[in-house]
Write an enzyme that holds these catalytic residues in place. Structure first.
Site, mmCIF file in Angstrom:
data_model
loop_
_atom_site.group_PDB
_atom_site.id
_atom_site.type_symbol
_atom_site.label_atom_id
_atom_site.label_comp_id
_atom_site.label_asym_id
_atom_site.label_seq_id
_atom_site.Cartn_x
_atom_site.Cartn_y
_atom_site.Cartn_z
ATOM 1 C CD GLU A 130 -3.042 49.518 -26.893
ATOM 2 O OE1 GLU A 130 -3.194 48.652 -26.010
ATOM 3 O OE2 GLU A 130 -2.525 50.621 -26.668
ATOM 4 C CE LYS A 167 -3.076 54.606 -23.120
ATOM 5 N NZ LYS A 167 -2.118 54.836 -24.240
ATOM 6 C CG ASP A 194 0.230 49.257 -27.677
ATOM 7 O OD1 ASP A 194 0.029 49.484 -28.890
ATOM 8 O OD2 ASP A 194 0.231 50.158 -26.819
ATOM 9 C CD GLU A 208 3.424 50.769 -20.268
ATOM 10 O OE1 GLU A 208 3.158 49.582 -20.565
ATOM 11 O OE2 GLU A 208 2.812 51.746 -20.752
ATOM 12 C CB SER A 245 4.700 54.802 -20.564
ATOM 13 O OG SER A 245 4.608 56.071 -21.166
ATOM 14 C CE LYS A 291 -1.856 49.143 -22.702
ATOM 15 N NZ LYS A 291 -1.186 49.429 -24.000
ATOM 16 C CG HIS A 324 -0.719 51.389 -17.509
ATOM 17 N ND1 HIS A 324 0.369 50.732 -16.990
ATOM 18 C CD2 HIS A 324 -0.794 50.975 -18.804
ATOM 19 C CE1 HIS A 324 0.929 49.978 -17.911
ATOM 20 N NE2 HIS A 324 0.240 50.091 -19.017
ATOM 21 C CB SER A 363 4.040 55.734 -27.557
ATOM 22 O OG SER A 363 3.014 55.004 -26.944
ATOM 23 C CG HIS A 401 6.802 52.415 -23.376
ATOM 24 N ND1 HIS A 401 5.662 51.675 -23.248
ATOM 25 C CD2 HIS A 401 6.374 53.686 -23.612
ATOM 26 C CE1 HIS A 401 4.593 52.434 -23.402
ATOM 27 N NE2 HIS A 401 5.001 53.659 -23.637
ATOM 28 C CG ASP A 416 -3.538 53.905 -27.114
ATOM 29 O OD1 ASP A 416 -4.114 54.939 -26.716
ATOM 30 O OD2 ASP A 416 -2.370 53.628 -26.745
ATOM 31 C CD GLN A 432 4.183 51.585 -26.763
ATOM 32 O OE1 GLN A 432 4.471 52.581 -27.399
ATOM 33 N NE2 GLN A 432 3.037 51.469 -26.109
ATOM 34 C CD GLU A 433 2.219 48.621 -24.063
ATOM 35 O OE1 GLU A 433 1.190 47.999 -23.724
ATOM 36 O OE2 GLU A 433 2.281 49.867 -24.099
HETATM 37 P P1 PGA Z 1 2.001 55.665 -23.470
HETATM 38 O O1 PGA Z 1 1.955 54.148 -23.904
HETATM 39 O O2 PGA Z 1 1.392 55.793 -22.131
HETATM 40 O O3 PGA Z 1 3.480 55.956 -23.498
HETATM 41 O O4 PGA Z 1 1.250 56.439 -24.533
HETATM 42 C C1 PGA Z 1 0.925 53.301 -23.571
HETATM 43 C C2 PGA Z 1 0.221 52.795 -24.795
HETATM 44 O O5 PGA Z 1 0.606 53.110 -25.936
HETATM 45 O O6 PGA Z 1 -0.742 52.059 -24.646
HETATM 46 ZN ZN ZN Z 2 -1.041 51.914 -26.958
#
Ligand code: PGA
Ligand code: ZN
Length: 396
Positions: free
Chosen positions: A271, A323, A230, A194, A353, A374, A351, A40, A144, A298, A152-153
């Site tokens: 997030e 990141k 997230d 993940e 995914s 994270k 991290h 993503s 994911h 992010d 997503q999370e």
């Molecule tokens: P990604 O997802 O590594 O697939 O971008 C992680 C995130 O969105 O934090």
């Molecule tokens: Zn994210």
């Protein structure tokens, strides 16, 4: 001096090829690092090229500017050489995957030459003595995992843990408790990219399950565990509305919805609650939730100081996800963290995914006194970082 930079393709956790770099120095220092990869990904991230292409381009353009030219311990020098070799603002010539692998490998070679752990080399003698709290991904969907949650999370945030080790084990326990609760309800679930459970349930049910799992583990461990999210809302946004499985929300409705979730579940962390272009929407939400909750950008900030500065001007958030591969070098990553800190934004190191056994981000989080990291809850490419944090804490 750096005497050799080697690049090769290795596997990431999704089974895709990624770039690994090795840096050797004249005095025998050695560092190895590999680039992670997102699914993503934010629209404004530095460019990841196909591994083979990134390696060929970096060998041609960047390696000659580094071998025999810069010191591994001179991180700014290494990263300036990478930037100069690339010549574009987004590393589209050599690939941010090649750049970040070389940048991180050079840092490890620099640490090796000093005989110091990487976090010490990166953080310096005046580093603080705090450790990051790991945010553990326990239920997820979005990009994911297919046919799972829209959000997503769903993250466990063991904010009351007395140590990193306690926090790491608490997150794994929440992950296990979610599995028990899913089994009790006869809900089958595979794992997403993940390692989080990816059940085919509505987000509402996922909230109930994660809240209950957290309650159970809190009773066992006796410290405070909160929930985080997230939303990865850019993936839900169609240009007008946020499209969920069972409903659609306008921007105002999305802000109300997220603010309601923050209140109902006492979220410690949210997030990307809005689209990656919606600074104003972010600001409106940040205004509403108050300082008990981190609102983290992010895809909004992509570890980029230019985008972070824009956000700071309008009060878009109070936290930035960090990141290194979103921006391409450790120097740029440190600049983003420093700018965030100077403006009261908490850095959360993260991290991707798609990951490898590389542990650089664990050291980065410790080096920069990030309050959170994270990096998943289970799975080898996630536990590589979590176990490294346990070791750093034990040996510090
Ligand atoms: P990604 O997802 O590594 O697939 O971008 C992680 C995130 O969105 O934090
Ligand atoms: Zn994210």
């Amino acid at each position: 001096l750096v005497t050799e930079v080697r690049l090769r393709r290795v596997l990431d956790s999704r089974g895709n090829p990624t770039v690994e770099a090795e840096v050797t120095t004249e005095s025998g220092g050695f560092g190895r690092a590999a680039a992670p990869s997102g699914a993503s990904t934010g629209e404004y991230e530095a460019i990841e090229l196909p591994a083979e292409e990134a390696i060929a381009a970096a060998r041609e353009r960047a390696v000659p500017r580094i071998e025999g030219q810069v010191y591994a311990g001179d991180q700014r020098g290494v990263d300036a050489a990478l930037r100069g070799a690339d010549g574009t603002p987004d590393f589209s010539a050599i690939g941010a995957n090649s750049a970040v692998a070389v940048s991180m490998a050079a840092a490890k070679a620099g640490a090796d030459m000093l005989g110091a752990p990487l976090y010490q080399h990166l953080g310096g003698a005046f580093r603080g003595d705090s450790f990051p709290t790991p945010l553990g991904n326990v239920v997820g969907g979005g990009e994911h995992a297919a046919d799972a949650t829209d959000i997503q999370e769903f993250l466990a945030a063991p904010v009351g843990a007395p140590s990193v080790a306690d926090a790491v084990f608490a997150n794994a326990a929440v992950h296990a408790a979610v599995a028990d609760l899913l089994a009790e309800r006869d809900i089958p679930a595979a794992k997403g990219d993940e390692g989080a459970w990816a059940p085919a349930v509505a987000d509402e049910e996922a909230f109930a399950i994660v809240a209950k799992a957290i309650d159970r583990v809190e009773d066992e461990v006796g410290f405070d565990i909160r929930m985080g999210l997230d939303v990865a809302a850019a993936e839900l946004y169609d240009g007008e509305r946020y499209v969920y499985a069972d409903t659609e929300r306008t921007t105002d409705e999305q802000i109300d919805y997220i603010a309601g979730l923050v209140e109902d579940y006492d979220l410690a962390y949210v997030e990307d609650p809005l689209d990656e272009d919606d600074y104003e929407g972010f600001a409106a939400l940040t205004d509403r939730v108050g300082s008990r909750t981190l609102v983290c950008g992010d895809d909004l900030f992509v570890t980029n100081t230019t985008r972070l500065r824009e956000g700071i001007e309008v009060g878009a958030a109070n936290s930035i996800l960090v990141k290194p591969n979103q921006i391409g070098t450790l120097s740029d990553t440190f600049d983003a963290i420093e700018l965030a800190r100077a403006n009261g934004y908490d850095p959360v190191v993260s991290h991707r995914s798609g990951e490898t056994e590389d542990t650089t981000i664990a050291h980065l989080a410790v080096a920069t006194d990030a309050p959170f990291i994270k990096t998943g809850a289970v799975g080898g490419e996630r536990t590589a970082k979590l176990n490294e944090l346990i070791r750093i804490e034990a040996n510090a």
